[in-house]
Motif scaffolding. Structure first.
Motif, short mmCIF file in Angstrom:
data_model
loop_
_atom_site.label_atom_id
_atom_site.label_comp_id
_atom_site.label_asym_id
_atom_site.label_seq_id
_atom_site.Cartn_x
_atom_site.Cartn_y
_atom_site.Cartn_z
N UNK A 221 104.60 -46.31 115.82
CA UNK A 221 105.17 -46.47 114.48
C UNK A 221 105.17 -45.17 113.70
N UNK A 222 104.36 -44.23 114.15
CA UNK A 222 104.26 -42.95 113.46
C UNK A 222 104.92 -41.88 114.32
N UNK A 223 105.94 -41.22 113.80
CA UNK A 223 106.70 -40.25 114.59
C UNK A 223 105.85 -39.05 115.00
N UNK A 224 104.89 -38.66 114.15
CA UNK A 224 104.04 -37.51 114.48
C UNK A 224 103.09 -37.85 115.63
N UNK A 225 102.56 -39.08 115.60
CA UNK A 225 101.70 -39.52 116.70
C UNK A 225 102.51 -39.55 118.00
N UNK A 226 103.70 -40.11 117.94
CA UNK A 226 104.54 -40.21 119.13
C UNK A 226 104.82 -38.84 119.72
N UNK A 227 105.18 -37.87 118.88
CA UNK A 227 105.50 -36.52 119.36
C UNK A 227 104.26 -35.86 119.96
N UNK A 228 103.11 -36.04 119.30
CA UNK A 228 101.88 -35.41 119.79
C UNK A 228 101.47 -35.98 121.14
N UNK A 229 101.62 -37.30 121.30
CA UNK A 229 101.28 -37.94 122.59
C UNK A 229 102.20 -37.45 123.69
N UNK A 230 103.50 -37.36 123.37
CA UNK A 230 104.47 -36.90 124.37
C UNK A 230 104.25 -35.43 124.74
N UNK A 231 103.86 -34.62 123.76
CA UNK A 231 103.70 -33.18 123.98
C UNK A 231 102.35 -32.82 124.61
N UNK A 232 101.29 -33.56 124.22
CA UNK A 232 99.95 -33.14 124.57
C UNK A 232 99.19 -34.07 125.53
#
Length: 321
Positions: free
Chosen positions: A289-300
């Protein structure tokens, strides 16, 4: 001397202690954690002091633990795990001493935390076993039981080694003894080998997997038939005389070999496990639900380079110990 076998590290996508992290676009002030005359402290105040990567990793770990528990709880004998912990407590001399040891290792940890961690590790193991299949045939093809005698060559890692010429000469003389008395390999190994890790085991390495050893050593070992002995073989450690031992792995040894081979597969190709995690999360309809969490999970986290970096850091820590 460093271990002749290469390090095989267990693979997990997130191993951090669960802490609070920041959520970049949270839209509420959070629950009040502390009240003071100067103003209250909310959960969001704490989150704002942390970084997006921390909250993403912790959120992912919590979600992953829930998903793995739901999927594998019926396959894991949790009562057996609790009994194993109870046995550990008894060996420590009681609950109080065990909890003191826990606190020294991880301040704030409780006995229940420890028991939960044992179950989570087992769920993770079940998942990896499902995600990366290893057959008996693969183990038969890619493993060999062996022993060796090592005469070390002097280097920065082996100050007590011999010069190259002297080490080779000594190894050749030992090989002559073995050819004259082939049944005394183990006895000669116990006396002559300079590999302290196998000296007390009469030179036995147990079962070796392809990819674990120095390339020259491995090539020589896997060419041998059971009972055969190699000529003198040069590796990065020195000069070896290698013997292929007879015998079949026990059920316990075979399971251990499968686990090591599984981890080697993942280390060689991290996409295997990353794709398996993505498939699992899709199965459970995980929605960020949180775009920053999603990006961080995908990147890191769900990222091949990030996993390789974790593996490299773990290997460095292991080597330093």
């Amino acid at each position: 001397m460093k271990s002749i076998k290469k390090i095989v590290l267990p693979v997990t996508l997130s191993a951090s202690v669960l802490t609070l992290g920041a959520c970049g676009n949270a839209d509420n002030s959070g629950d009040t954690l502390v009240e003071t005359k100067a103003g209250n402290v909310t959960s969001q105040d704490v989150l704002d002091k942390m970084g997006n990567n921390e909250v993403a990793q912790n959120a992912f770990q919590i979600v992953l633990n829930k998903v793995l528990k739901d999927k594998y709880d019926d396959k894991v004998d949790t009562k057996k795990l609790d009994k194993q912990v109870d046995k550990q407590i008894e060996q420590y001399g009681g609950k109080k001493k065990f909890e003191e040891a826990l606190q020294q290792e991880k301040p704030g940890a409780t006995l229940e935390d420890f028991k939960d961690s044992q179950k989570t590790a087992k769920y993770q193991e079940e998942f990896i076993n499902d995600a990366v299949k290893v057959s008996d045939k693969e183990i038969e093809k890619n493993s060999k039981k062996g022993s060796h005698i090592l005469i070390k060559v002097k280097s920065k890692d082996s100050k007590d080694g011999l010069s190259d010429d002297k080490a080779k000469e000594k190894a050749e003389n030992i090989l002559k003894q073995i050819k004259e008395n082939p049944d005394e390999f183990n006895k000669i190994a116990k006396k002559e080998t300079q590999d302290e890790g196998t000296k007390s085991k009469d030179g036995s390495l147990g079962y070796v997997l392809k990819g674990q050893m120095d390339e020259a050593f491995e090539k020589a070992l896997f060419k041998l038939k059971p009972g055969e002995t190699s000529d003198v073989v040069k590796s990065q450690y020195g000069y070896h005389i290698i013997k292929a031992d007879k015998g079949e792995p026990s059920k316990k040894e075979k399971e251990s070999l499968k686990e090591q081979y599984r981890q080697m597969k993942i280390q060689k190709n991290p996409k295997i496990i990353i794709n398996a995690y993505k498939k699992l999360l899709d199965e459970y309809k995980v929605d960020y639900k949180d775009k920053d969490i999603k990006k961080s999970i995908e990147d890191n986290i769900l990222n091949e380079e990030a996993l390789q970096q974790q593996q490299m850091q773990a290997a460095q820590q292991q080597s330093a110990q």
